[in-house]
Design a protein around this motif. Structure first.
Motif, mmCIF file in Angstrom:
data_model
loop_
_atom_site.group_PDB
_atom_site.id
_atom_site.type_symbol
_atom_site.label_atom_id
_atom_site.label_comp_id
_atom_site.label_asym_id
_atom_site.label_seq_id
_atom_site.Cartn_x
_atom_site.Cartn_y
_atom_site.Cartn_z
ATOM 1 N N HIS A 218 -34.716 68.910 -34.174
ATOM 2 C CA HIS A 218 -33.316 69.063 -33.640
ATOM 3 C C HIS A 218 -32.643 70.638 -34.434
ATOM 4 O O HIS A 218 -31.410 70.669 -34.052
ATOM 5 C CB HIS A 218 -32.445 68.152 -33.623
ATOM 6 N N GLU A 219 -33.188 71.295 -35.093
ATOM 7 C CA GLU A 219 -32.900 72.268 -35.718
ATOM 8 C C GLU A 219 -32.225 73.502 -34.809
ATOM 9 O O GLU A 219 -32.865 73.937 -34.306
ATOM 10 C CB GLU A 219 -33.697 72.698 -37.072
ATOM 11 N N GLY A 220 -31.026 74.032 -34.851
ATOM 12 C CA GLY A 220 -30.445 75.015 -33.984
ATOM 13 C C GLY A 220 -30.031 74.596 -33.050
ATOM 14 O O GLY A 220 -29.936 75.228 -32.475
ATOM 15 N N VAL A 221 -30.424 72.966 -32.912
ATOM 16 C CA VAL A 221 -30.392 72.848 -31.280
ATOM 17 C C VAL A 221 -28.626 71.674 -30.969
ATOM 18 O O VAL A 221 -28.710 71.079 -31.878
ATOM 19 C CB VAL A 221 -31.467 71.352 -30.795
ATOM 20 N N GLN A 222 -28.227 71.748 -30.382
ATOM 21 C CA GLN A 222 -26.594 71.385 -30.384
ATOM 22 C C GLN A 222 -26.749 69.509 -30.006
ATOM 23 O O GLN A 222 -27.525 69.824 -28.500
ATOM 24 C CB GLN A 222 -25.875 72.498 -29.084
ATOM 25 N N THR A 223 -27.026 68.749 -30.596
ATOM 26 C CA THR A 223 -26.959 67.808 -30.279
ATOM 27 C C THR A 223 -26.035 66.461 -30.301
ATOM 28 O O THR A 223 -24.926 66.320 -31.762
ATOM 29 C CB THR A 223 -27.724 66.919 -31.940
ATOM 30 N N THR A 224 -25.902 65.743 -29.914
ATOM 31 C CA THR A 224 -24.281 64.670 -29.538
ATOM 32 C C THR A 224 -24.921 63.226 -29.636
ATOM 33 O O THR A 224 -25.711 63.023 -28.637
ATOM 34 C CB THR A 224 -23.605 64.780 -27.729
ATOM 35 N N TYR A 225 -24.243 62.760 -30.454
ATOM 36 C CA TYR A 225 -24.646 61.494 -30.408
ATOM 37 C C TYR A 225 -23.414 59.987 -30.103
ATOM 38 O O TYR A 225 -22.151 60.763 -29.974
ATOM 39 C CB TYR A 225 -25.092 60.756 -31.946
ATOM 40 N N ILE A 226 -23.416 60.001 -28.495
ATOM 41 C CA ILE A 226 -22.518 58.728 -27.934
ATOM 42 C C ILE A 226 -22.725 57.192 -29.062
ATOM 43 O O ILE A 226 -23.922 56.651 -28.623
ATOM 44 C CB ILE A 226 -22.595 58.559 -26.134
ATOM 45 N N ARG A 227 -21.719 56.892 -29.252
ATOM 46 C CA ARG A 227 -21.653 56.071 -30.183
ATOM 47 C C ARG A 227 -20.661 54.948 -29.095
ATOM 48 O O ARG A 227 -19.379 55.415 -28.813
ATOM 49 C CB ARG A 227 -20.965 55.762 -31.485
ATOM 50 N N CYS A 228 -20.995 53.363 -28.663
ATOM 51 C CA CYS A 228 -20.814 52.268 -28.276
ATOM 52 C C CYS A 228 -19.838 51.835 -28.307
ATOM 53 O O CYS A 228 -20.485 50.775 -29.789
ATOM 54 C CB CYS A 228 -21.777 51.813 -26.452
ATOM 55 N N MET A 229 -18.691 51.080 -28.420
ATOM 56 C CA MET A 229 -17.514 50.753 -29.296
ATOM 57 C C MET A 229 -17.268 49.262 -28.805
ATOM 58 O O MET A 229 -16.635 48.633 -29.312
ATOM 59 C CB MET A 229 -16.085 51.696 -29.787
ATOM 60 N N LEU A 230 -17.505 49.203 -27.631
ATOM 61 C CA LEU A 230 -17.148 48.209 -26.950
ATOM 62 C C LEU A 230 -17.866 47.071 -26.988
ATOM 63 O O LEU A 230 -18.854 47.116 -26.190
ATOM 64 C CB LEU A 230 -16.482 47.886 -25.531
ATOM 65 N N TRP A 246 -30.509 62.651 -40.572
ATOM 66 C CA TRP A 246 -31.388 63.634 -40.148
ATOM 67 C C TRP A 246 -31.257 64.249 -39.219
ATOM 68 O O TRP A 246 -31.696 65.362 -38.881
ATOM 69 C CB TRP A 246 -32.569 62.561 -38.677
ATOM 70 N N ILE A 247 -30.491 64.284 -38.353
ATOM 71 C CA ILE A 247 -29.759 65.493 -37.109
ATOM 72 C C ILE A 247 -28.244 65.998 -37.509
ATOM 73 O O ILE A 247 -27.625 64.873 -38.492
ATOM 74 C CB ILE A 247 -29.918 64.970 -35.610
ATOM 75 N N ASP A 248 -28.185 66.967 -37.534
ATOM 76 C CA ASP A 248 -26.808 67.405 -37.498
ATOM 77 C C ASP A 248 -25.771 67.486 -36.443
ATOM 78 O O ASP A 248 -26.605 68.404 -35.528
ATOM 79 C CB ASP A 248 -26.925 69.264 -38.221
ATOM 80 N N LEU A 249 -25.654 66.498 -36.008
ATOM 81 C CA LEU A 249 -24.501 65.936 -34.511
ATOM 82 C C LEU A 249 -23.439 65.698 -34.756
ATOM 83 O O LEU A 249 -22.670 66.239 -35.772
ATOM 84 C CB LEU A 249 -25.266 64.736 -34.161
ATOM 85 N N THR A 250 -22.048 66.351 -33.582
ATOM 86 C CA THR A 250 -21.305 65.570 -33.257
ATOM 87 C C THR A 250 -21.402 64.260 -32.298
ATOM 88 O O THR A 250 -22.228 63.985 -31.315
ATOM 89 C CB THR A 250 -21.085 66.757 -32.244
#
Length: 283
Positions: A218-230, A246-250
């Motif tokens: 994932h290096e250099g790949v835009q990665t988003t983590y969606i966290r479910c909170m309900l 492990w990953i530089d993520l949003t």
């Protein structure tokens, strides 16, 4: 437009384009979660995903992550030079780095993007009651040798946790009925042996360090983590901290149950139509 390949191993599906489809160049590869048909799991949000939208999941008695990755990577070669996005839900999120490692062999990292939706980072990231069961290797190994006619159980969401999309042209009760019917279709028909093998894979790739190594892709790949909170009775909220190692993520939070794309549809639609995903719509 259903296509089954690698009998007893891989099921894949391509969503037909409709007037509601987002469209655009490239492809979105959706990796389904444990005990899920991708065509069912991603149907409620497919219109929010850009390009051609394809899904992949295991089928039959065996969990062959290598074949799922190989099928998806081979199909993605038609889109070299175009945006390629990977959307992994739950255990499909754990499989995302493995696919990303293969995609980098054919695609420029600048053309790759990943979304990991509420994926576990191993048994310890599951809520206690699930971790107790799934972390018990004796239980899992016993399930792995059961006959295929024994199916995994179906769990339906409580009515109180089903949120109604605004403007829906049906009654609340009817929408809840639709959610329950979709849950039955999505979670039914899977042998409990497949569930056991999926769990064993999840345990193995974390303990032997393979998942952490694959995350380097994932290096250099835009990665988003969606966290479910309900009402998340599946994944601990702190799980994202493991992924951050492990990953530089949003990180994006959504007020929805674990990967409940239909159960809490409007919440996911709003998220996918937010400014964060502007580049999806206008690559």
């Amino acid at each position: 437009d259903k296509m089954n390949t690698s009998k007893d191993c891989v099921e894949k599906y391509v969503f037909p384009k409709t007037r509601w489809s987002l469209g655009g160049p490239g492809v979105t590869i959706c990796l389904a979660g444990m005990q899920s048909h991708g065509a069912e799991q991603f149907a409620p949000i497919a219109h929010c995903l850009p390009g051609e939208v394809r899904t992949y999941n295991a089928r039959g008695r065996h969990y062959r992550s290598d074949l799922i990755v190989a099928e998806a990577a081979a199909d993605a070669r038609r889109f070299v030079g175009e945006p390629v996005r990977v959307f992994g839900a739950s255990q499909g999120g754990m499989l995302t780095p493995f696919l990303m490692s293969e995609l980098r062999k054919d695609h420029d990292p600048d053309m790759l993007e990943a979304v990991i939706a509420d994926a576990p980072s191993g048994v310890n990231s599951l809520v206690n009651r699930q971790a107790f069961l799934l972390g018990n290797r004796a239980v899992v190994n016993a399930f792995a040798v059961l006959p295929s006619c024994i199916k995994a159980p179906v769990f339906l969401p409580p009515d109180s946790q089903v949120t109604i999309p605004p403007g829906l042209l049906s009654s609340h009760d009817n929408y809840r009925w639709q959610v329950h019917q979709a849950s039955r279709r999505r979670l039914s028909g899977f042998p409990i042996t497949l569930w056991a093998r999926e769990v064993n894979w999840m345990i193995r790739v974390v303990r032997n360090g393979t998942l952490a190594r694959m995350c380097e892709s994932h290096e250099g790949v835009q990665t988003t983590y969606i966290r479910c909170m309900l009402h998340n009775y599946t994944i601990k909220a702190s799980t994202v901290e493991d992924w951050n190692k492990w990953i530089d993520l949003t990180l994006l939070d959504v007020d929805a149950a674990h990967c409940a794309f239909q159960q809490n549809n409007w919440e996911f639609v709003q998220l996918l139509q937010s400014a964060h995903f502007d580049e999806w719509r206008n690559p």
